[in-house]
Design an enzyme around this catalytic site. Structure first.
Site, mmCIF file in Angstrom:
data_model
loop_
_atom_site.group_PDB
_atom_site.id
_atom_site.type_symbol
_atom_site.label_atom_id
_atom_site.label_comp_id
_atom_site.label_asym_id
_atom_site.label_seq_id
_atom_site.Cartn_x
_atom_site.Cartn_y
_atom_site.Cartn_z
ATOM 1 N N ARG A 97 7.311 1.888 3.710
ATOM 2 C CA ARG A 97 7.531 0.337 3.005
ATOM 3 C C ARG A 97 7.898 0.546 1.610
ATOM 4 O O ARG A 97 8.759 -0.010 1.082
ATOM 5 C CB ARG A 97 6.337 -0.458 3.260
ATOM 6 N N SER A 148 -12.275 12.035 16.072
ATOM 7 C CA SER A 148 -11.818 11.332 14.746
ATOM 8 C C SER A 148 -13.189 10.629 14.121
ATOM 9 O O SER A 148 -14.315 10.367 14.984
ATOM 10 C CB SER A 148 -10.944 10.160 15.236
ATOM 11 N N SER A 149 -12.861 10.290 12.765
ATOM 12 C CA SER A 149 -14.005 9.714 12.320
ATOM 13 C C SER A 149 -14.490 8.491 12.674
ATOM 14 O O SER A 149 -15.414 7.662 12.359
ATOM 15 C CB SER A 149 -13.805 9.619 10.619
ATOM 16 N N CYS A 150 -13.571 7.630 13.556
ATOM 17 C CA CYS A 150 -13.606 6.306 14.014
ATOM 18 C C CYS A 150 -14.840 6.478 15.108
ATOM 19 O O CYS A 150 -15.210 5.307 15.512
ATOM 20 C CB CYS A 150 -12.499 5.449 14.490
ATOM 21 N N ARG A 189 3.403 18.902 19.735
ATOM 22 C CA ARG A 189 4.638 17.977 19.141
ATOM 23 C C ARG A 189 3.872 17.136 18.110
ATOM 24 O O ARG A 189 4.626 16.387 17.611
ATOM 25 C CB ARG A 189 5.501 17.625 19.904
ATOM 26 N N HIS A 225 -0.454 4.635 10.848
ATOM 27 C CA HIS A 225 -1.658 4.604 10.274
ATOM 28 C C HIS A 225 -0.868 4.083 8.692
ATOM 29 O O HIS A 225 0.002 4.221 8.406
ATOM 30 C CB HIS A 225 -2.285 5.822 10.081
ATOM 31 N N TYR A 261 -10.393 3.386 21.568
ATOM 32 C CA TYR A 261 -10.078 4.928 21.234
ATOM 33 C C TYR A 261 -11.797 5.719 20.845
ATOM 34 O O TYR A 261 -11.710 6.884 21.365
ATOM 35 C CB TYR A 261 -9.326 4.876 20.057
ATOM 36 N N GLY A 276 -1.334 19.041 16.528
ATOM 37 C CA GLY A 276 -0.761 19.948 17.035
ATOM 38 C C GLY A 276 0.323 20.900 16.589
ATOM 39 O O GLY A 276 0.301 22.345 16.287
ATOM 40 N N LEU A 281 -5.855 11.120 8.822
ATOM 41 C CA LEU A 281 -5.116 12.367 8.760
ATOM 42 C C LEU A 281 -3.584 11.973 8.169
ATOM 43 O O LEU A 281 -3.306 10.929 8.543
ATOM 44 C CB LEU A 281 -4.910 13.251 9.861
ATOM 45 N N GLY A 328 -0.549 19.199 23.067
ATOM 46 C CA GLY A 328 -0.236 18.380 22.025
ATOM 47 C C GLY A 328 0.509 19.089 20.701
ATOM 48 O O GLY A 328 0.164 18.542 19.551
ATOM 49 N N LYS A 380 -13.400 8.928 22.662
ATOM 50 C CA LYS A 380 -13.672 10.340 21.779
ATOM 51 C C LYS A 380 -14.973 10.631 21.950
ATOM 52 O O LYS A 380 -15.280 11.825 22.122
ATOM 53 C CB LYS A 380 -13.013 10.038 20.578
HETATM 54 P P1 GDP Z 1 -8.075 2.861 10.535
HETATM 55 O O1 GDP Z 1 -8.561 3.828 9.610
HETATM 56 O O2 GDP Z 1 -8.510 2.945 11.971
HETATM 57 O O3 GDP Z 1 -8.574 1.285 9.960
HETATM 58 O O4 GDP Z 1 -6.475 2.725 10.445
HETATM 59 P P2 GDP Z 1 -5.144 2.604 9.610
HETATM 60 O O5 GDP Z 1 -4.959 3.624 8.781
HETATM 61 O O6 GDP Z 1 -4.058 1.796 10.339
HETATM 62 O O7 GDP Z 1 -5.648 1.379 8.454
HETATM 63 C C1 GDP Z 1 -6.664 1.810 7.461
HETATM 64 C C2 GDP Z 1 -6.419 0.494 6.626
HETATM 65 O O8 GDP Z 1 -5.156 0.336 5.718
HETATM 66 C C3 GDP Z 1 -6.980 -0.981 6.964
HETATM 67 O O9 GDP Z 1 -7.702 -1.614 6.067
HETATM 68 C C4 GDP Z 1 -5.630 -1.481 7.008
HETATM 69 O O10 GDP Z 1 -5.630 -2.841 7.003
HETATM 70 C C5 GDP Z 1 -4.966 -0.972 5.664
HETATM 71 N N1 GDP Z 1 -3.488 -1.026 5.528
HETATM 72 C C6 GDP Z 1 -2.740 -1.557 4.733
HETATM 73 N N2 GDP Z 1 -1.380 -1.499 4.932
HETATM 74 C C7 GDP Z 1 -1.230 -0.927 6.104
HETATM 75 C C8 GDP Z 1 -0.370 -0.712 6.674
HETATM 76 O O11 GDP Z 1 0.743 -0.962 6.372
HETATM 77 N N3 GDP Z 1 -0.335 -0.077 8.009
HETATM 78 C C9 GDP Z 1 -1.603 0.286 8.440
HETATM 79 N N4 GDP Z 1 -1.720 0.593 9.404
HETATM 80 N N5 GDP Z 1 -2.610 -0.176 7.656
HETATM 81 C C10 GDP Z 1 -2.699 -0.812 6.412
#
Ligand code: GDP
Length: 326
Positions: free
Chosen positions: A192, A112-114, A17, A184, A141, A21, A171, A15, A145
């Site tokens: 954004r 992962s922490s999830c 790339r 994430h 996922y 990794g 991360l 991994g 893991k």
């Molecule tokens: P998680 O840690 O597995 O839940 O993964 P994420 O990093 O995708 O989301 C973390 C938190 O950020 C969640 O509560 C999402 O609702 C919030 N969040 C807010 N804005 C965003 C966005 O634009 N993208 C993502 N992925 N999450 C967002």
């Protein structure tokens, strides 16, 4: 300390790339370790058992860092659970078995922490594993893991392998996925906010309620933990897995505010509550690694600033504005 073994052997970074990794390869190079083996996805499909065995037979790595995985943010995880469970189970099963068959001296497997229960006591200790139900948005996922952790433990027990399972927190960093739907929270908000500033928009959309808390770690800190594990840890030093985190977290609203400050965007935050919040909190207890001699070092605002620099050079060729300290 088993430093010379690392210099003399061959380190396969699976991994290389990806976010993790590529950070590990950068760090190994910085340490003067150039005996690294890699293969792109076109060269080696890690979900195909025969191909993985043939690769190990030809390359004979002494150390393996398994950072190859199907990963994604909260939406991707909830919309395509099949790929998250199928691909991750296959990759892990193949690489772990190959490490056993070809007598790899040490495997560092990344989770992962999830993997921890949705309502685990905070901060989450390693003993919380399998003590309760998982967060549904990333269950596929997480189950894969958890299977990886248990596979490492099983090989260690049955075959005396030296397979370590490291569980990093959320991360971010250079080479992140900036796709607006699949990524994430941090890269998504960074992009954004950047676009909102460029287009002169009044509002920054943040998914969910803004109240969930997340612990964010720069990927270079994880790379440093991986190097520490490759050089200095054995499976017998830890339990079935060990947490890798920074030990503090922030609400999504606070994370959005830091991103806005780094990006230099001054609009208003609006919450899109049609999107999921996910788990309310997943702050890792990092005392085991601390006692073993490793801690994360990169402060969040500084880390986000360097990640934004990476975003800008990749997408616009601009430099990041200076980081304000208030
Ligand atoms: P998680 O840690 O597995 O839940 O993964 P994420 O990093 O995708 O989301 C973390 C938190 O950020 C969640 O509560 C999402 O609702 C919030 N969040 C807010 N804005 C965003 C966005 O634009 N993208 C993502 N992925 N999450 C967002």
């Amino acid at each position: 300390m088993n430093d010379s073994a690392l210099h003399e052997g061959r380190i396969y970074v699976a991994g290389h790339r990806g976010l993790v990794g590529s950070a590990v390869v950068r760090r190994l190079h910085a340490e003067g370790l150039h005996n690294i083996v890699t293969a792109t996805r076109d060269e080696l499909d890690l979900t195909v058992p025969g191909d993985v065995m043939a690769f190990f037979e030809a390359q004979r790595p002494s150390h393996v860092l398994l950072a190859a995985a199907k990963v994604g943010g909260i939406l991707a995880n909830s919309q395509e659970p099949v790929a998250f469970i199928r691909d991750n189970l296959a990759i892990q099963a193949n690489v772990i078995e190959a490490c056993h068959r070809f007598q790899v001296r040490k495997l560092v497997f990344l989770g992962s922490s999830c993997i921890y229960p949705k309502f685990a006591a905070q901060p989450i200790t390693e003993s919380a594993l399998l003590s309760g139900a998982l967060e549904p948005t990333n269950e596929a996922y997480a189950i894969a893991k958890i299977a990886g952790i248990k596979a490492c433990a099983a090989y260690n027990r049955q075959h005396g392998s030296n397979f370590l399972a490291l569980m990093p927190t959320n991360l971010y960093g250079p080479g992140d996925n900036y796709d607006l739907l699949g990524s994430h929270v941090l890269p998504a908000l960074m992009r954004r906010a950047h676009e909102a500033r460029a287009q002169g928009l009044d509002e920054l959309v943040v998914w969910g309620s803004g109240t969930p808390r997340r612990e964010l770690m720069h990927v270079d800190d994880l790379a440093s933990a991986c190097l520490f594990a490759l050089q200095r840890l054995d499976a017998s030093d830890i339990g079935e897995c060990v947490n890798i985190g920074v030990g503090s977290d922030l609400s999504i609203r606070e994370i959005a505010e830091i991103v806005m400050r780094v990006v230099g965007y001054q609009g208003r935050i609006v919450f899109d509550t049609s999107k999921p919040d996910g788990t309310p909190r997943k702050l890792l207890d990092v005392s085991v690694m601390k006692h073993l001699g490793w801690s994360a070092r990169i402060p969040l605002a500084e880390g986000i600033h360097s990640a934004y620099q990476d975003f800008l050079t990749r997408f616009t060729g601009q430099a990041a504005p200076a980081l304000s300290t208030h």
